[in-house]
Write a protein that holds these residues in place. Structure first.
Motif, mmCIF file in Angstrom:
data_model
loop_
_atom_site.group_PDB
_atom_site.id
_atom_site.type_symbol
_atom_site.label_atom_id
_atom_site.label_comp_id
_atom_site.label_asym_id
_atom_site.label_seq_id
_atom_site.Cartn_x
_atom_site.Cartn_y
_atom_site.Cartn_z
ATOM 1 N N TRP A 290 31.317 1.909 5.462
ATOM 2 C CA TRP A 290 30.876 3.161 4.832
ATOM 3 C C TRP A 290 30.593 2.950 3.343
ATOM 4 N N GLN A 291 31.508 2.299 2.649
ATOM 5 C CA GLN A 291 31.333 2.115 1.208
ATOM 6 C C GLN A 291 30.116 1.248 0.905
ATOM 7 N N SER A 292 29.867 0.245 1.739
ATOM 8 C CA SER A 292 28.687 -0.596 1.526
ATOM 9 C C SER A 292 27.411 0.211 1.754
ATOM 10 N N VAL A 293 27.431 1.119 2.734
ATOM 11 C CA VAL A 293 26.262 1.954 3.005
ATOM 12 C C VAL A 293 25.998 2.896 1.828
ATOM 13 N N PHE A 294 27.054 3.443 1.247
ATOM 14 C CA PHE A 294 26.866 4.331 0.092
ATOM 15 C C PHE A 294 26.246 3.575 -1.086
ATOM 16 N N VAL A 295 26.702 2.340 -1.308
ATOM 17 C CA VAL A 295 26.104 1.508 -2.364
ATOM 18 C C VAL A 295 24.637 1.234 -2.032
ATOM 19 N N MET A 296 24.370 0.915 -0.776
ATOM 20 C CA MET A 296 23.024 0.597 -0.339
ATOM 21 C C MET A 296 22.088 1.783 -0.549
ATOM 22 N N MET A 297 22.540 2.979 -0.168
ATOM 23 C CA MET A 297 21.711 4.168 -0.316
ATOM 24 C C MET A 297 21.422 4.468 -1.786
ATOM 25 N N GLU A 298 22.434 4.334 -2.618
ATOM 26 C CA GLU A 298 22.247 4.587 -4.046
ATOM 27 C C GLU A 298 21.255 3.599 -4.645
ATOM 28 N N LEU A 299 21.406 2.328 -4.301
ATOM 29 C CA LEU A 299 20.527 1.292 -4.833
ATOM 30 C C LEU A 299 19.105 1.475 -4.331
ATOM 31 N N PHE A 300 18.951 1.764 -3.038
ATOM 32 C CA PHE A 300 17.608 1.952 -2.492
ATOM 33 C C PHE A 300 16.928 3.154 -3.121
ATOM 34 N N ASP A 301 17.629 4.265 -3.207
ATOM 35 C CA ASP A 301 17.053 5.483 -3.761
ATOM 36 C C ASP A 301 16.609 5.266 -5.207
ATOM 37 N N GLU A 302 17.433 4.598 -5.952
ATOM 38 C CA GLU A 302 17.129 4.315 -7.358
ATOM 39 C C GLU A 302 15.884 3.457 -7.505
ATOM 40 N N ARG A 303 15.793 2.377 -6.706
ATOM 41 C CA ARG A 303 14.673 1.460 -6.843
ATOM 42 C C ARG A 303 13.398 2.024 -6.200
ATOM 43 N N ALA A 304 13.545 2.833 -5.159
ATOM 44 C CA ALA A 304 12.365 3.454 -4.557
ATOM 45 C C ALA A 304 11.723 4.436 -5.533
ATOM 46 N N ARG A 305 12.532 5.170 -6.251
ATOM 47 C CA ARG A 305 11.999 6.088 -7.266
ATOM 48 C C ARG A 305 11.277 5.310 -8.359
ATOM 49 N N LEU A 306 11.884 4.202 -8.771
ATOM 50 C CA LEU A 306 11.273 3.368 -9.802
ATOM 51 C C LEU A 306 9.922 2.840 -9.334
ATOM 52 N N MET A 307 9.868 2.333 -8.086
ATOM 53 C CA MET A 307 8.631 1.761 -7.589
ATOM 54 C C MET A 307 7.570 2.827 -7.343
ATOM 55 N N ALA A 308 7.976 4.010 -6.922
ATOM 56 C CA ALA A 308 7.011 5.093 -6.730
ATOM 57 C C ALA A 308 6.330 5.421 -8.054
ATOM 58 N N GLU A 309 7.111 5.481 -9.113
ATOM 59 C CA GLU A 309 6.544 5.756 -10.434
ATOM 60 C C GLU A 309 5.672 4.597 -10.906
ATOM 61 N N ARG A 310 6.139 3.385 -10.680
ATOM 62 C CA ARG A 310 5.419 2.206 -11.160
ATOM 63 C C ARG A 310 4.088 2.007 -10.429
ATOM 64 N N LEU A 311 4.072 2.314 -9.135
ATOM 65 C CA LEU A 311 2.874 2.095 -8.330
ATOM 66 C C LEU A 311 2.009 3.335 -8.188
ATOM 67 N N THR B 217 0.858 -1.182 0.000
ATOM 68 C CA THR B 217 0.000 0.000 0.000
ATOM 69 C C THR B 217 0.893 1.230 0.000
ATOM 70 N N ALA B 218 0.284 2.381 -0.198
ATOM 71 C CA ALA B 218 1.051 3.629 -0.144
ATOM 72 C C ALA B 218 1.700 3.789 1.228
ATOM 73 N N GLU B 219 0.983 3.352 2.267
ATOM 74 C CA GLU B 219 1.520 3.451 3.626
ATOM 75 C C GLU B 219 2.698 2.489 3.820
ATOM 76 N N ASP B 220 2.591 1.280 3.266
ATOM 77 C CA ASP B 220 3.690 0.321 3.338
ATOM 78 C C ASP B 220 4.941 0.901 2.684
ATOM 79 N N PHE B 221 4.752 1.466 1.510
ATOM 80 C CA PHE B 221 5.867 2.015 0.746
ATOM 81 C C PHE B 221 6.523 3.175 1.489
ATOM 82 N N TYR C 51 2.858 6.043 -6.360
ATOM 83 C CA TYR C 51 2.961 6.526 -4.997
ATOM 84 C C TYR C 51 3.924 7.713 -4.929
ATOM 85 N N MET C 52 3.848 8.444 -3.831
ATOM 86 C CA MET C 52 4.748 9.562 -3.599
ATOM 87 C C MET C 52 6.041 9.058 -2.957
#
Length: 291
Positions: free
Chosen positions: A239-260, A147-151, A262-263
């Motif tokens: 630190w480097q793993s966190v930077f990769v994680m943040m980049e990957l999450f941000d990228e996929r969250a934007r994709l899913m927001a558009e796909r679903l 749901t939008a709330e889950d996301f 959601y904001m």
């Protein structure tokens, strides 16, 4: 290692010979047509019994299944039995490599059992009282459309707890930082990736316990990036793993927001990413975080 035929024969023979065992069922990966078959699959067996007492009063009866490397009885604290006790578990890793997760369930509470999992087959029913079950499938384990709330909650949790990792790393508290990363932040990243995989398959896939099947649904380049988020216990590596994680999450969250539809709180994400980079560069002897 005893074969599946031998193990199933032993499981059924044990039930047929014991008058207290009235029915036998099996669930788990061995009845899931979508699950890969291999030598490590457990035998998830349920004995529906008319009484628990003869079994739990002397646990030696399970020795008939073979020599054990180790056994766990998670319901041991329930003993002695009381009126509300309806089940008892024996988790057995056998010396020949087989494993049995054996559950005793009171037969008068059979409905509670058969209603809890579609991945169930009836192997024996001495009294003919159990219903005809639907063909097993794993749809109960399919990735659920958020749901939008889950996301929004997933995104907020990811970015919020990321700041704890930064604090721990600046303090050189590596165990704390890794705990925050793996216990709270990583599950949010995996959830987002599961949602992406689900959305690409009409939310009709099962990514498995701990996301074990998720790699089958990711592009190779994405899988490489995900694996890069598992660091050694070293400050710079984390630190480097966190930077990769943040980049990957941000990228996929934007994709899913558009796909679903959601904001996505872009401001929240960008502020946290900037803060993380600031803390990464912050001298250890600094008197304040921001001037």
């Amino acid at each position: 290692m005893r074969s599946e035929q031998q193990m199933m024969g032993l499981i059924i023979e044990t039930a047929e010979r014991n008058p207290h065992i009235r029915a036998v069922a099996m669930n788990g990966s061995r009845v899931n047509p979508a699950a890969p078959k291999d030598i490590f699959q457990d035998y998830d067996i349920v004995y529906l019994v008319d009484t628990l007492e003869p079994f739990v009063s002397d646990h030696r009866w399970v020795e008939r299944f073979g020599e054990q490397i180790i056994m766990q009885m998670p319901d041991q604290s329930e003993l002695p039995l009381h009126e509300g006790t309806v089940k008892y578990m024996y988790l057995m890793q056998l010396a020949d490599g087989n494993r049995i997760d054996l559950r005793l369930q009171r037969i008068d509470r059979w409905r509670e059992y058969v209603d809890e999992d579609r991945l169930t087959v009836i192997l024996l029913d001495k009294d003919g009282i159990l219903p005809q079950l639907a063909v097993p499938d794993d749809r109960e384990y399919w990735v659920k459309r958020p749901t939008a709330e889950d996301f929004a909650g997933c995104c907020n949790e990811f970015w919020w707890v990321s700041t704890y990792i930064a604090k721990g790393l600046w303090r050189q508290e590596l165990l704390y930082a890794l705990d925050q990363l793996n216990r709270y932040v990583r599950p949010m990243l995996e959830q987002m990736l599961c949602w992406q995989a689900g959305s690409e398959h009409q939310f009709q896939i099962n990514t498995g316990k701990s996301g074990k099947y998720l790699p089958h649904y990711l592009e190779q380049s994405t899988l490489v990036r995900l694996l890069a988020t598992y660091p050694q216990a070293d400050s710079e590596a984390i630190w480097q793993s966190v930077f990769v994680m943040m980049e990957l999450f941000d990228e996929r969250a934007r994709l899913m927001a558009e796909r679903l539809g959601y904001m996505y709180d872009d401001g929240e994400a960008q502020r946290v990413r900037a803060h993380m980079l600031h803390v990464y560069r912050l001298p250890v002897d600094t008197p304040q975080i921001y001037e």
